[in-house]
Design a protein around this motif. Structure first.
Motif, PDB file in Angstrom:
ATOM      1  N   GLY A  22      26.138  -6.313 -24.853  1.00  0.00           N
ATOM      2  CA  GLY A  22      26.346  -4.867 -25.019  1.00  0.00           C
ATOM      3  C   GLY A  22      25.815  -4.066 -23.840  1.00  0.00           C
ATOM      4  N   HIS A  23      25.442  -4.764 -22.763  1.00  0.00           N
ATOM      5  CA  HIS A  23      24.960  -4.075 -21.564  1.00  0.00           C
ATOM      6  C   HIS A  23      25.834  -4.429 -20.361  1.00  0.00           C
ATOM      7  CE1 HIS A  23      21.529  -4.218 -24.292  1.00  0.00           C
ATOM      8  NE2 HIS A  23      21.136  -3.116 -23.724  1.00  0.00           N
ATOM      9  N   GLY A  24      27.126  -4.623 -20.616  1.00  0.00           N
ATOM     10  CA  GLY A  24      28.054  -4.946 -19.535  1.00  0.00           C
ATOM     11  C   GLY A  24      28.328  -3.721 -18.668  1.00  0.00           C
ATOM     12  N   ASP A  26      30.809  -1.853 -18.593  1.00  0.00           N
ATOM     13  CA  ASP A  26      31.382  -0.739 -19.374  1.00  0.00           C
ATOM     14  C   ASP A  26      30.268   0.187 -19.882  1.00  0.00           C
ATOM     15  OD1 ASP A  26      30.785  -3.086 -21.061  1.00  0.00           O
ATOM     16  OD2 ASP A  26      31.447  -1.829 -22.712  1.00  0.00           O
ATOM     17  N   HIS A  27      29.127  -0.408 -20.291  1.00  0.00           N
ATOM     18  CA  HIS A  27      27.965   0.409 -20.693  1.00  0.00           C
ATOM     19  C   HIS A  27      27.499   1.261 -19.507  1.00  0.00           C
ATOM     20  CE1 HIS A  27      23.941   1.593 -21.935  1.00  0.00           C
ATOM     21  NE2 HIS A  27      23.387   0.798 -21.039  1.00  0.00           N
ATOM     22  N   ILE A  28      27.434   0.643 -18.340  1.00  0.00           N
ATOM     23  CA  ILE A  28      26.977   1.356 -17.139  1.00  0.00           C
ATOM     24  C   ILE A  28      27.901   2.547 -16.847  1.00  0.00           C
ATOM     25  CG2 ILE A  28      26.527   1.109 -14.645  1.00  0.00           C
ATOM     26  CD1 ILE A  28      24.672  -0.541 -16.585  1.00  0.00           C
ATOM     27  N   LEU A  56      22.250   1.600 -11.713  1.00  0.00           N
ATOM     28  CA  LEU A  56      21.362   0.444 -11.515  1.00  0.00           C
ATOM     29  C   LEU A  56      20.419   0.185 -12.684  1.00  0.00           C
ATOM     30  CD1 LEU A  56      20.506   1.295  -7.806  1.00  0.00           C
ATOM     31  CD2 LEU A  56      21.972  -0.593  -8.601  1.00  0.00           C
ATOM     32  N   HIS A  57      20.435   1.048 -13.712  1.00  0.00           N
ATOM     33  CA  HIS A  57      19.308   1.071 -14.649  1.00  0.00           C
ATOM     34  C   HIS A  57      19.083  -0.241 -15.417  1.00  0.00           C
ATOM     35  CE1 HIS A  57      22.235   2.026 -17.851  1.00  0.00           C
ATOM     36  NE2 HIS A  57      21.309   1.603 -18.688  1.00  0.00           N
ATOM     37  N   ASP A  58      20.123  -1.031 -15.620  1.00  0.00           N
ATOM     38  CA  ASP A  58      19.918  -2.281 -16.368  1.00  0.00           C
ATOM     39  C   ASP A  58      19.902  -3.530 -15.478  1.00  0.00           C
ATOM     40  OD1 ASP A  58      19.363  -1.601 -19.022  1.00  0.00           O
ATOM     41  OD2 ASP A  58      21.480  -1.323 -19.520  1.00  0.00           O
ATOM     42  N   THR A  59      19.999  -3.356 -14.151  1.00  0.00           N
ATOM     43  CA  THR A  59      20.069  -4.532 -13.262  1.00  0.00           C
ATOM     44  C   THR A  59      18.729  -5.255 -13.146  1.00  0.00           C
ATOM     45  OG1 THR A  59      19.585  -3.254 -11.259  1.00  0.00           O
ATOM     46  CG2 THR A  59      21.912  -3.530 -11.821  1.00  0.00           C
ATOM     47  N   ALA A 122      21.037   9.749 -21.102  1.00  0.00           N
ATOM     48  CA  ALA A 122      22.399   9.200 -20.996  1.00  0.00           C
ATOM     49  C   ALA A 122      22.459   7.793 -21.596  1.00  0.00           C
ATOM     50  CB  ALA A 122      22.822   9.170 -19.527  1.00  0.00           C
ATOM     51  N   ASP A 123      21.430   6.995 -21.348  1.00  0.00           N
ATOM     52  CA  ASP A 123      21.360   5.632 -21.888  1.00  0.00           C
ATOM     53  C   ASP A 123      21.208   5.682 -23.408  1.00  0.00           C
ATOM     54  OD1 ASP A 123      21.231   2.836 -21.623  1.00  0.00           O
ATOM     55  OD2 ASP A 123      19.047   2.842 -21.475  1.00  0.00           O
ATOM     56  N   ARG A 124      20.382   6.586 -23.892  1.00  0.00           N
ATOM     57  CA  ARG A 124      20.171   6.711 -25.340  1.00  0.00           C
ATOM     58  C   ARG A 124      21.426   7.199 -26.046  1.00  0.00           C
ATOM     59  NH1 ARG A 124      13.671   8.347 -25.571  1.00  0.00           N
ATOM     60  NH2 ARG A 124      13.098   6.217 -24.980  1.00  0.00           N
TER      61      ARG A 124
HETATM   62 NI    NI Z   1      21.279   0.760 -20.604  1.00  0.00          NI
END
Ligand code: NI
Ligand code: ADP
Length: 215
Positions: A22-24, A26-28, A56-59, A122-124
């Motif tokens: 769920g963090h692909g 598309d999420h970014i 970059l937030h989930d990398t 934005a992430d939330r």
């Molecule tokens: Ni995220």
């Protein structure tokens, strides 16, 4: 798209394309779209740093990489190689280090720049609403969590390691998702978060209506 942002986009895409939690990518892209909306009202934020951090937030997140330390180092070297200023690099890495929900469980006091606050909102937002419901089920399935079990009660998480264990898909709504709208940093995200939360509440009502009460 400007050259440096294009390089950041490509870097993030390369890192996130293989994620099936769920963090692909598309999420970014949804987080970037959310942050672009928030930037319209939060005009004092640096748009480049905000959008770059959103990409970059989930990398460097422990869900996505096995060695967080190495991921930070690689990202830092990459950002220097595309000639961001030291100030921009520090601002971006600082956001990534401090924005996540799970980290906020461990650290008592978190400092976030205005840019970091926008990326966090934005992430939330992407954890909520129709997409949020699907991501939660998708994540739970991957982790082997049941959809629902009335005998497993929601947990009040006190640490990141407890949070990572998780319990059931339905419990995740009570453990985290329904609480998020109240934690938004900006007014715009609070309003949209509230709207998405109401949709999730309707979904839960329907879910319990369908779930048999006797075995
Ligand atoms: Ni995220
Ligand atoms: P953060 O990156 O802010 O620490 P997470 O990545 O842990 O937050 O959560 C992002 C999304 O992943 C959640 O909103 C949810 O959809 C899904 N998720 C995370 N943990 C769980 C869990 N234990 N059960 C179900 N879904 C989860």
């Amino acid at each position: 798209m400007e050259n440096k942002m294009r390089a950041i986009y490509d870097y993030a895409k390369g890192k996130m394309a293989q994620d099936f939690s769920g963090h692909g990518f598309d999420h970014i892209l949804r987080v970037v779209a959310n942050v672009e909306l928030l930037l319209k009202t939060e005009t004092q934020a640096d748009a480049f740093v905000t959008v770059a951090a959103a990409y970059l937030h989930d990398t460097v997140d422990d869900k996505v990489v096995t060695d967080e330390q190495a991921a930070y180092l690689e990202l830092r070297n990459f950002l220097i190689s595309i000639k961001l200023s030291e100030e921009q690099v520090v601002a971006i890495l600082d956001i990534l280090q401090n924005m996540s929900f799970s980290k906020s469980l461990d650290k008592k006091e978190i400092r976030l720049s205005i840019e970091g606050k926008l990326v966090q909102d934005a992430d939330r937002l992407d954890a909520l609403g129709a997409v949020g419901i699907l991501r939660t089920a998708y994540f739970g399935g991957r982790k082997g969590h049941p959809i629902h079990d009335p005998d497993i009660k929601p947990i009040d998480y006190q640490s990141k390691s407890d949070y990572r264990k998780g319990s059931t898909v339905i419990n995740h709504f009570y453990e985290k998702l329904l609480l998020l709208a109240a934690t938004m940093n900006t007014e715009a995200a609070r309003i949209e978060g509230q709207r998405r939360t109401e949709f999730m509440e309707d979904f839960l009502k329907e879910f319990f209506y369908e779930w048999p009460t006797t075995e």
